[in-house]
Design a protein around this motif. Structure first.
Motif, PDB file in Angstrom:
ATOM      1  N   GLY A 174      30.769  13.294  -4.326  1.00 20.94           N
ATOM      2  CA  GLY A 174      30.460  13.467  -2.907  1.00 20.94           C
ATOM      3  C   GLY A 174      28.971  13.705  -2.703  1.00 20.94           C
ATOM      4  O   GLY A 174      28.347  13.136  -1.783  1.00 20.94           O
ATOM      5  N   ALA A 175      28.367  14.536  -3.549  1.00 18.25           N
ATOM      6  CA  ALA A 175      26.920  14.776  -3.473  1.00 18.25           C
ATOM      7  C   ALA A 175      26.143  13.505  -3.785  1.00 18.25           C
ATOM      8  O   ALA A 175      25.120  13.206  -3.156  1.00 18.25           O
ATOM      9  N   ARG A 176      26.644  12.736  -4.759  1.00 15.45           N
ATOM     10  CA  ARG A 176      25.981  11.466  -5.095  1.00 15.45           C
ATOM     11  C   ARG A 176      26.022  10.492  -3.933  1.00 15.45           C
ATOM     12  O   ARG A 176      25.032   9.819  -3.625  1.00 15.45           O
ATOM     13  N   HIS A 177      27.156  10.413  -3.247  1.00  9.68           N
ATOM     14  CA  HIS A 177      27.273   9.488  -2.108  1.00  9.68           C
ATOM     15  C   HIS A 177      26.322   9.867  -0.974  1.00  9.68           C
ATOM     16  O   HIS A 177      25.757   8.998  -0.299  1.00  9.68           O
ATOM     17  N   LYS A 178      26.126  11.164  -0.779  1.00  7.54           N
ATOM     18  CA  LYS A 178      25.182  11.600   0.263  1.00  7.54           C
ATOM     19  C   LYS A 178      23.753  11.210  -0.107  1.00  7.54           C
ATOM     20  O   LYS A 178      22.969  10.768   0.750  1.00  7.54           O
ATOM     21  N   ALA A 179      23.406  11.364  -1.373  1.00  8.90           N
ATOM     22  CA  ALA A 179      22.074  10.962  -1.824  1.00  8.90           C
ATOM     23  C   ALA A 179      21.888   9.454  -1.705  1.00  8.90           C
ATOM     24  O   ALA A 179      20.821   8.970  -1.301  1.00  8.90           O
ATOM     25  N   MET A 180      22.939   8.699  -2.051  1.00  7.62           N
ATOM     26  CA  MET A 180      22.871   7.243  -1.938  1.00  7.62           C
ATOM     27  C   MET A 180      22.650   6.815  -0.493  1.00  7.62           C
ATOM     28  O   MET A 180      21.848   5.913  -0.214  1.00  7.62           O
ATOM     29  N   LYS A 181      23.335   7.466   0.429  1.00  3.93           N
ATOM     30  CA  LYS A 181      23.182   7.122   1.846  1.00  3.93           C
ATOM     31  C   LYS A 181      21.752   7.348   2.305  1.00  3.93           C
ATOM     32  O   LYS A 181      21.167   6.516   3.013  1.00  3.93           O
ATOM     33  N   ARG A 182      21.174   8.461   1.887  1.00  4.07           N
ATOM     34  CA  ARG A 182      19.794   8.776   2.258  1.00  4.07           C
ATOM     35  C   ARG A 182      18.823   7.731   1.708  1.00  4.07           C
ATOM     36  O   ARG A 182      17.872   7.321   2.384  1.00  4.07           O
ATOM     37  N   LEU A 183      19.053   7.298   0.476  1.00  2.00           N
ATOM     38  CA  LEU A 183      18.142   6.367  -0.174  1.00  2.00           C
ATOM     39  C   LEU A 183      18.319   4.923   0.276  1.00  2.00           C
ATOM     40  O   LEU A 183      17.355   4.149   0.302  1.00  2.00           O
ATOM     41  N   MET A 184      19.541   4.543   0.652  1.00  2.00           N
ATOM     42  CA  MET A 184      19.829   3.120   0.826  1.00  2.00           C
ATOM     43  C   MET A 184      20.236   2.708   2.230  1.00  2.00           C
ATOM     44  O   MET A 184      20.588   1.557   2.458  1.00  2.00           O
ATOM     45  N   LYS A 185      20.181   3.622   3.168  1.00  3.29           N
ATOM     46  CA  LYS A 185      20.606   3.290   4.529  1.00  3.29           C
ATOM     47  C   LYS A 185      19.850   2.087   5.080  1.00  3.29           C
ATOM     48  O   LYS A 185      20.409   1.251   5.786  1.00  3.29           O
ATOM     49  N   LYS A 186      18.575   1.983   4.722  1.00  2.28           N
ATOM     50  CA  LYS A 186      17.760   0.891   5.270  1.00  2.28           C
ATOM     51  C   LYS A 186      18.169  -0.479   4.718  1.00  2.28           C
ATOM     52  O   LYS A 186      17.746  -1.514   5.240  1.00  2.28           O
ATOM     53  N   TYR A 187      18.994  -0.485   3.638  1.00  5.23           N
ATOM     54  CA  TYR A 187      19.428  -1.755   3.066  1.00  5.23           C
ATOM     55  C   TYR A 187      20.805  -2.186   3.556  1.00  5.23           C
ATOM     56  O   TYR A 187      21.299  -3.247   3.149  1.00  5.23           O
ATOM     57  N   TYR A 188      21.445  -1.406   4.390  1.00  3.70           N
ATOM     58  CA  TYR A 188      22.794  -1.745   4.857  1.00  3.70           C
ATOM     59  C   TYR A 188      22.821  -3.095   5.568  1.00  3.70           C
ATOM     60  O   TYR A 188      23.828  -3.805   5.538  1.00  3.70           O
TER      61      TYR A 188
END
Length: 423
Positions: A174-188
């Motif tokens: 769950g913590a990893r998914h939150k970090a991924m969202k922060r890092l990769m939102k601009k690539y969605y």
């Protein structure tokens, strides 16, 4: 078929991908390797096309903060500060690494991609196109839960009860998914109708992400609750002896010492290599244990004692030396643990980080060696007791040889080629 291999991390993270490169190339497929820049020379010597990740990822581990996290040093507060500083620096570098993953994927346009768990952009790609992207992990307890062990990131403190072992996967991922969202939102926007919410990613990874765990089912039997998309293949090793020049002095030394050990920390470094080396090597000499000391990446150093019981090397292929010795004292990386088990070696693990605590527990559970001591707590009196058990308990050798026989049918090359290349 063109296959992109993507790995991030130290030598232990890269070797499983190089093993796949060897298998796939021999089967007639074209491979391209996207690894940290520090591995360019190794890969190009093997004649595989190479693209280098930003050097800063591995350079972080050579900072004082990185060495503190990897190998101890300082009190608990100092180590916590090191962890937090390393996480902060990692976040800065991750943005560049993700951009590189995206650019290489567009440039190479591969038919298949095998990616490491740290290569975050490819999780999104896999969710969009699950047939093309395959997660390859030399570690269990990463995504798919085991009631017997917690998430690999908590191995140092576990195992817990079955209930809390299972719950730990939700906490860490769950913590990893939150970090991924922060890092990769601009690539969605790269993807059609994406749903990359934490719940969606959790469901996808646990049920639909094709995952190859290149680990031994003899050491870690496949849990019954895993989905069909999670496969345990056995551990694959590449041939590392082809270019090795055998030292005649080492061959003569081995004849004099038919029962010998290997001491190696692989690619692990630490802030006290001289102190740790003196602690271990003095005890080896004191108890007349002939040992080859692999200095490798600097986690161990020569000490100022002249003894014919100690033979120093700067690097040595495990597939050459392990069949010739009694046992190995090592850091507990997945590759080293598997190779030692494959060759029937007794093992004594001195874990440095994360998954190495898991392998330490597993070796004890399989009775292939005693439970080792963390490098963070390495003291002469405690280590001496474990060392003598490692060297003198004959049942460890019997169990190690028996399990080595059980491991022989594992790691079928044709099966993994068919799995990777199927449409």
């Amino acid at each position: 078929m063109k296959i992109l291999l993507v790995s991030l991390g130290t030598r232990g993270d890269v070797e499983p991908f190089l093993a796949q490169a060897e298998i796939l190339t021999h089967a007639g497929h074209q491979v391209v390797c996207l690894f940290p820049e520090q591995f360019r020379e190794v890969v190009e010597q093997l004649n595989y096309p190479f693209i280098g990740f930003d050097k800063r990822f591995l350079e972080m581990l050579e900072t004082q903060s990185g060495k503190s996290v990897m190998g101890g040093g300082g009190n608990g507060f100092a180590q916590l500060k090191g962890y937090l500083r390393l996480i902060r620096d990692s976040m800065k570098v991750q943005g560049k690494l993700i951009e590189q993953q995206r650019e290489v994927l567009q440039e190479i346009n591969p038919d298949k991609v095998l990616f490491h768990s740290k290569a975050l952009y490819f999780y999104l790609c896999a969710k969009q196109n699950p047939k093309k992207f395959i997660l390859l992990s030399p570690l269990p307890c990463l995504i798919h839960p085991s009631e017997n062990y917690p998430h690999i990131g908590l191995a140092k403190w576990g195992p817990f009860s079955k209930k809390w072992n299972l719950k730990s996967y939700g906490f860490v991922n769950g913590a990893r998914h939150k970090a991924m969202k922060r890092l990769m939102k601009k690539y969605y926007s790269d993807f059609i109708d994406p749903d990359f919410s934490s719940n969606a990613m959790k469901d996808f990874e646990r049920k639909d992400l094709r995952t190859l765990y290149t680990i031994s089912p003899t050491l870690f039997p496949r849990p019954e609750n895993w989905p069909n998309t999670a496969t345990i293949t056995g551990y694959f090793f590449r041939n590392q002896t082809k270019e090795y020049q055998i030292d005649p002095k080492l061959e003569d030394w081995l004849k004099l010492h038919p029962k010998a050990a290997l001491l190696t920390f692989g690619s692990m470094s630490n802030p006290k290599p001289k102190q740790h080396s003196e602690t271990i090597i003095k005890l080896l000499i004191q108890h007349r244990i002939p040992t080859i000391v692999n200095l490798s990446w600097g986690g161990l150093e020569k000490i100022d004692i002249d003894s014919d019981l100690i033979f120093y090397v700067n690097q040595i292929p495990y597939d050459w030396i392990l069949p010739k010795i009694y046992g190995i004292i090592h850091h507990g990386g997945s590759g080293t643990t598997h190779q030692a088990a494959h060759h029937g070696c007794v093992q004594l693990i001195i874990p440095h980080i994360i998954d190495q605590y898991f392998w330490n527990q597993l070796i004890e559970k399989r009775q292939m060696g005693p439970k080792g001591i963390s490098i963070h707590k390495l003291k002469a009196d405690k280590f001496e007791k474990i060392l003598l058990e490692f060297w003198n308990n004959q049942s460890f050798k019997e169990n190690a040889l028996s399990l080595a026989e059980d491991m022989k049918p594992e790691a079928n090359k044709q099966e993994i080629i068919e799995y990777i290349t199927q449409n």
